[in-house]
Design an enzyme around this catalytic site. Sequence first.
Site, PDB file in Angstrom:
ATOM      1  N   SER A  60       9.141 -10.491  -1.136  1.00  0.00           N
ATOM      2  CA  SER A  60       8.957 -11.629  -0.223  1.00  0.00           C
ATOM      3  C   SER A  60       9.209 -12.966  -0.911  1.00  0.00           C
ATOM      4  O   SER A  60       8.924 -13.132  -2.101  1.00  0.00           O
ATOM      5  CB  SER A  60       7.536 -11.618   0.353  1.00  0.00           C
ATOM      6  OG  SER A  60       7.310 -10.449   1.097  1.00  0.00           O
ATOM      7  N   GLN A  79       5.958  -5.212  -6.855  1.00  0.00           N
ATOM      8  CA  GLN A  79       7.161  -5.205  -6.014  1.00  0.00           C
ATOM      9  C   GLN A  79       7.490  -6.645  -5.632  1.00  0.00           C
ATOM     10  O   GLN A  79       6.731  -7.289  -4.920  1.00  0.00           O
ATOM     11  CB  GLN A  79       6.891  -4.366  -4.767  1.00  0.00           C
ATOM     12  CG  GLN A  79       7.978  -4.356  -3.739  1.00  0.00           C
ATOM     13  CD  GLN A  79       7.560  -3.567  -2.506  1.00  0.00           C
ATOM     14  OE1 GLN A  79       6.930  -2.530  -2.608  1.00  0.00           O
ATOM     15  NE2 GLN A  79       7.887  -4.079  -1.341  1.00  0.00           N
ATOM     16  N   GLU A 125       6.856   2.506   1.235  1.00  0.00           N
ATOM     17  CA  GLU A 125       5.762   1.559   1.396  1.00  0.00           C
ATOM     18  C   GLU A 125       5.042   1.768   2.719  1.00  0.00           C
ATOM     19  O   GLU A 125       3.807   1.720   2.787  1.00  0.00           O
ATOM     20  CB  GLU A 125       6.302   0.135   1.316  1.00  0.00           C
ATOM     21  CG  GLU A 125       5.237  -0.938   1.452  1.00  0.00           C
ATOM     22  CD  GLU A 125       5.830  -2.336   1.383  1.00  0.00           C
ATOM     23  OE1 GLU A 125       5.260  -3.181   0.685  1.00  0.00           O
ATOM     24  OE2 GLU A 125       6.860  -2.577   2.048  1.00  0.00           O
ATOM     25  N   GLU A 146       4.819  -8.043  13.438  1.00  0.00           N
ATOM     26  CA  GLU A 146       5.940  -8.386  14.315  1.00  0.00           C
ATOM     27  C   GLU A 146       7.215  -7.624  13.924  1.00  0.00           C
ATOM     28  O   GLU A 146       7.942  -7.108  14.782  1.00  0.00           O
ATOM     29  CB  GLU A 146       6.196  -9.895  14.261  1.00  0.00           C
ATOM     30  CG  GLU A 146       5.095 -10.748  14.879  1.00  0.00           C
ATOM     31  CD  GLU A 146       3.859 -10.860  14.005  1.00  0.00           C
ATOM     32  OE1 GLU A 146       2.812 -11.292  14.504  1.00  0.00           O
ATOM     33  OE2 GLU A 146       3.942 -10.514  12.801  1.00  0.00           O
TER      34      GLU A 146
END
Length: 410
Positions: free
Chosen positions: A133, A130, A248, A378
Amino acid sequence: MDFDDTPDEAAYRARVRQALAEHADELVHLDAGEEAADPREQEQALRRTQRVLAEAGLVGVAWAAEHGGQGGSLAQQAIVGQELARARVPSLINHIGIGMCGPTVIAHGTPEQHERYLARLLRADDVWCQLFSEPASGSDLAALRTTAVRHGDDWVVNGQKVWTTLAHVADFGILLTRTDPGRPKHAGLTMFVVDMHAPGVTVRPLRQMGGQSDFNEVFFDDVRIPDSERLGEPGEGWRVALTTLLNERVAVGGGGNDLGLSVESLARLATAKLPGLPADRQVLARQAVGRAAVAALANRYTGYRRLTAISQGGLPGPEASAGKLAGTAAAKLVADAGVRLLGDDAVFAAGPGDDDAGRWQRNQAWLPGIAIAGGTDEVLRNIIGERVLGLPPEPREDKHRPFNAFGSAR
């Protein structure tokens, strides 16, 4: 959810155990904690293991039969996962493909893509990754800068991805790109299937604290992708990506599965090590083991309830973010308790040849990456606050302005 097997589930569990026993000699077996090792050293054996399991009907259990799956329930899928762990069979090499990429192709791919990819994905004939990022966008996925520009029947891709799990052994990946920088950042994205062996694709493994290289950085230099490999319409990449992300969150800790070493492994370690500790350290170690066990089991059974809701017609939602967040926290407690039990043995453990001490030390070193993978802690807290608790969102000046109006687009 009733955590005891129904008669049908008990019968299914027995069939799974029988199949695993019949094929035991064809499967990879690893002790707890070794599943986090770099798969390059045993890639072919892990591919063979998944192929054997697929032929035995133990892969893609909850996938529809039309997509090569078994048409089973999520409860059956959970049973298979439990029995694989019991039989010391490691995580499937194509777990990214099964948990995230495959469902995205099913939801947004064409019939031709279904035919071309799904059966091979389940058998690990093709391993998937995947590609989301990027170095410059941090946790803000929609701020990505990898571009795809249309040239006739192809798209030409340039950019870089990072923290890509299994890219070093992958054959294909789902790739999120920016195709229209003149639109707001969430609106100008498009998703593709990319051949990881195509000219211009470069993969560089990243070495982690535990010594393994699960993550990679990936570079795209004028990589040509046919338009037929697009998932969804141009500009709809964020909607496609949400399918991936929701699956995910369930796959990474949100479905009751353990992250890292299991609480049962901790219990066995505690049984062996507690009697040998000094009395004052025993008290602290028992408290640490108790906290870890409560957190791990609570996360496991809450995940099972989540799977029950999905099996009854629900969709993976933002609540899965809470499961992933809790799963990461529980895994850290388990790892810390294990290292506390080992004492000085954990300090001196060094390499893959070590016994329990090395296994627990490597597990603890591996876990910080899991707090990033599948959404950072976060980001998950923001999702829970805004979409589950209904708290007001943070101000986002860039949400509705063209992406190229900001310096990050250059």
